[in-house]
Design a protein around this motif. Structure first.
Motif, PDB file in Angstrom:
ATOM      1  N   ARG A   1       0.835  -1.212   0.000  1.00  9.89           N
ATOM      2  CA  ARG A   1       0.000   0.000   0.000  1.00  9.89           C
ATOM      3  C   ARG A   1       0.864   1.253   0.000  1.00  9.89           C
ATOM      4  O   ARG A   1       0.644   2.167  -0.795  1.00  9.89           O
ATOM      5  CB  ARG A   1      -0.919   0.006   1.222  1.00  9.89           C
ATOM      6  N   ASP A   2       1.863   1.277   0.860  1.00 11.05           N
ATOM      7  CA  ASP A   2       2.710   2.461   0.987  1.00 11.05           C
ATOM      8  C   ASP A   2       3.510   2.716  -0.289  1.00 11.05           C
ATOM      9  O   ASP A   2       3.655   3.865  -0.709  1.00 11.05           O
ATOM     10  CB  ASP A   2       3.646   2.319   2.183  1.00 11.05           C
ATOM     11  N   MET A   3       4.024   1.667  -0.901  1.00  9.99           N
ATOM     12  CA  MET A   3       4.785   1.813  -2.137  1.00  9.99           C
ATOM     13  C   MET A   3       3.894   2.353  -3.248  1.00  9.99           C
ATOM     14  O   MET A   3       4.281   3.274  -3.973  1.00  9.99           O
ATOM     15  CB  MET A   3       5.396   0.468  -2.548  1.00  9.99           C
ATOM     16  N   LEU A   4       2.684   1.817  -3.371  1.00 14.71           N
ATOM     17  CA  LEU A   4       1.768   2.284  -4.406  1.00 14.71           C
ATOM     18  C   LEU A   4       1.311   3.719  -4.125  1.00 14.71           C
ATOM     19  O   LEU A   4       1.257   4.547  -5.044  1.00 14.71           O
ATOM     20  CB  LEU A   4       0.549   1.352  -4.500  1.00 14.71           C
ATOM     21  N   ALA A   5       1.013   4.027  -2.894  1.00 14.87           N
ATOM     22  CA  ALA A   5       0.545   5.369  -2.538  1.00 14.87           C
ATOM     23  C   ALA A   5       1.608   6.428  -2.821  1.00 14.87           C
ATOM     24  O   ALA A   5       1.284   7.557  -3.182  1.00 14.87           O
ATOM     25  CB  ALA A   5       0.127   5.410  -1.075  1.00 14.87           C
ATOM     26  N   ALA A   6       2.871   6.062  -2.683  1.00 21.56           N
ATOM     27  CA  ALA A   6       3.968   7.005  -2.914  1.00 21.56           C
ATOM     28  C   ALA A   6       4.268   7.193  -4.402  1.00 21.56           C
ATOM     29  O   ALA A   6       4.936   8.151  -4.782  1.00 21.56           O
ATOM     30  CB  ALA A   6       5.222   6.528  -2.197  1.00 21.56           C
TER      31      ALA A   6
ATOM     32  N   TRP B   1      -4.163  -2.132  -2.250  1.00 21.96           N
ATOM     33  CA  TRP B   1      -4.003  -1.420  -3.527  1.00 21.96           C
ATOM     34  C   TRP B   1      -5.156  -0.479  -3.822  1.00 21.96           C
ATOM     35  O   TRP B   1      -4.955   0.556  -4.426  1.00 21.96           O
ATOM     36  CB  TRP B   1      -3.720  -2.369  -4.690  1.00 21.96           C
ATOM     37  N   THR B   2      -6.360  -0.803  -3.386  1.00 22.92           N
ATOM     38  CA  THR B   2      -7.473   0.104  -3.675  1.00 22.92           C
ATOM     39  C   THR B   2      -7.396   1.380  -2.841  1.00 22.92           C
ATOM     40  O   THR B   2      -7.714   2.457  -3.331  1.00 22.92           O
ATOM     41  CB  THR B   2      -8.836  -0.599  -3.496  1.00 22.92           C
ATOM     42  N   THR B   3      -6.951   1.268  -1.606  1.00 29.07           N
ATOM     43  CA  THR B   3      -6.763   2.452  -0.766  1.00 29.07           C
ATOM     44  C   THR B   3      -5.694   3.367  -1.359  1.00 29.07           C
ATOM     45  O   THR B   3      -5.788   4.586  -1.260  1.00 29.07           O
ATOM     46  CB  THR B   3      -6.375   2.041   0.670  1.00 29.07           C
ATOM     47  N   ALA B   4      -4.690   2.760  -1.982  1.00 31.87           N
ATOM     48  CA  ALA B   4      -3.616   3.539  -2.613  1.00 31.87           C
ATOM     49  C   ALA B   4      -4.049   4.142  -3.947  1.00 31.87           C
ATOM     50  O   ALA B   4      -3.293   4.889  -4.561  1.00 31.87           O
ATOM     51  CB  ALA B   4      -2.386   2.655  -2.806  1.00 31.87           C
ATOM     52  N   GLY B   5      -5.251   3.791  -4.412  1.00 34.64           N
ATOM     53  CA  GLY B   5      -5.774   4.372  -5.645  1.00 34.64           C
ATOM     54  C   GLY B   5      -5.519   3.562  -6.893  1.00 34.64           C
ATOM     55  O   GLY B   5      -5.586   4.096  -8.002  1.00 34.64           O
ATOM     56  N   TYR B   6      -5.269   2.273  -6.728  1.00 35.57           N
ATOM     57  CA  TYR B   6      -4.972   1.407  -7.866  1.00 35.57           C
ATOM     58  C   TYR B   6      -5.953   0.247  -7.953  1.00 35.57           C
ATOM     59  O   TYR B   6      -6.547  -0.153  -6.953  1.00 35.57           O
ATOM     60  CB  TYR B   6      -3.558   0.826  -7.746  1.00 35.57           C
ATOM     61  N   ASP B   7      -6.091  -0.285  -9.159  1.00 31.84           N
ATOM     62  CA  ASP B   7      -6.775  -1.555  -9.399  1.00 31.84           C
ATOM     63  C   ASP B   7      -5.728  -2.561  -9.829  1.00 31.84           C
ATOM     64  O   ASP B   7      -4.742  -2.201 -10.488  1.00 31.84           O
ATOM     65  CB  ASP B   7      -7.820  -1.422 -10.511  1.00 31.84           C
ATOM     66  N   ALA B   8      -5.938  -3.807  -9.473  1.00 29.58           N
ATOM     67  CA  ALA B   8      -5.018  -4.879  -9.840  1.00 29.58           C
ATOM     68  C   ALA B   8      -5.535  -5.601 -11.079  1.00 29.58           C
ATOM     69  O   ALA B   8      -6.726  -5.890 -11.182  1.00 29.58           O
ATOM     70  CB  ALA B   8      -4.873  -5.866  -8.691  1.00 29.58           C
ATOM     71  N   GLU B   9      -4.627  -5.873 -12.005  1.00 26.35           N
ATOM     72  CA  GLU B   9      -4.923  -6.673 -13.199  1.00 26.35           C
ATOM     73  C   GLU B   9      -3.938  -7.834 -13.213  1.00 26.35           C
ATOM     74  O   GLU B   9      -2.800  -7.691 -13.658  1.00 26.35           O
ATOM     75  CB  GLU B   9      -4.764  -5.832 -14.460  1.00 26.35           C
TER      76      GLU B   9
END
Length: 83
Positions: free
Chosen positions: A8-13, A61-69
């Protein structure tokens, strides 16, 4: 604290529109193996509502603003920033 907080932290950054990671790269980031179900079921990678889900991995990942594919056969997942 969730075992998926580092993801989460990596994606959010990140400011990137998409991030492609191998399952192995995610495991290094987490410091542990992904569960067997991540390798066997696309549903494990579902993009659930982060306010309602009980799945901490999806919330990461959703909290970080991403969707997973997921691309399970290649053992990679692409995280795409939500619009």
């Amino acid at each position: 604290m969730s075992i998926y907080d580092s993801l989460r932290d990596m994606l959010a950054a990140s400011q990137l529109a998409s991030i492609k990671m191998s399952f192995a790269e995610i495991e290094v980031l987490l410091g542990r193996s992904l569960p067997k179900s991540a390798y066997e079921y696309d549903a494990w990678w579902s993009n659930e509502d982060p306010t309602k889900t009980t799945h901490s991995h999806s919330r990461a990942w959703t909290t970080a603003g991403y969707d997973a594919e997921p691309h399970r056969m290649q053992r990679v997942v692409t995280f795409r920033r939500r619009d």
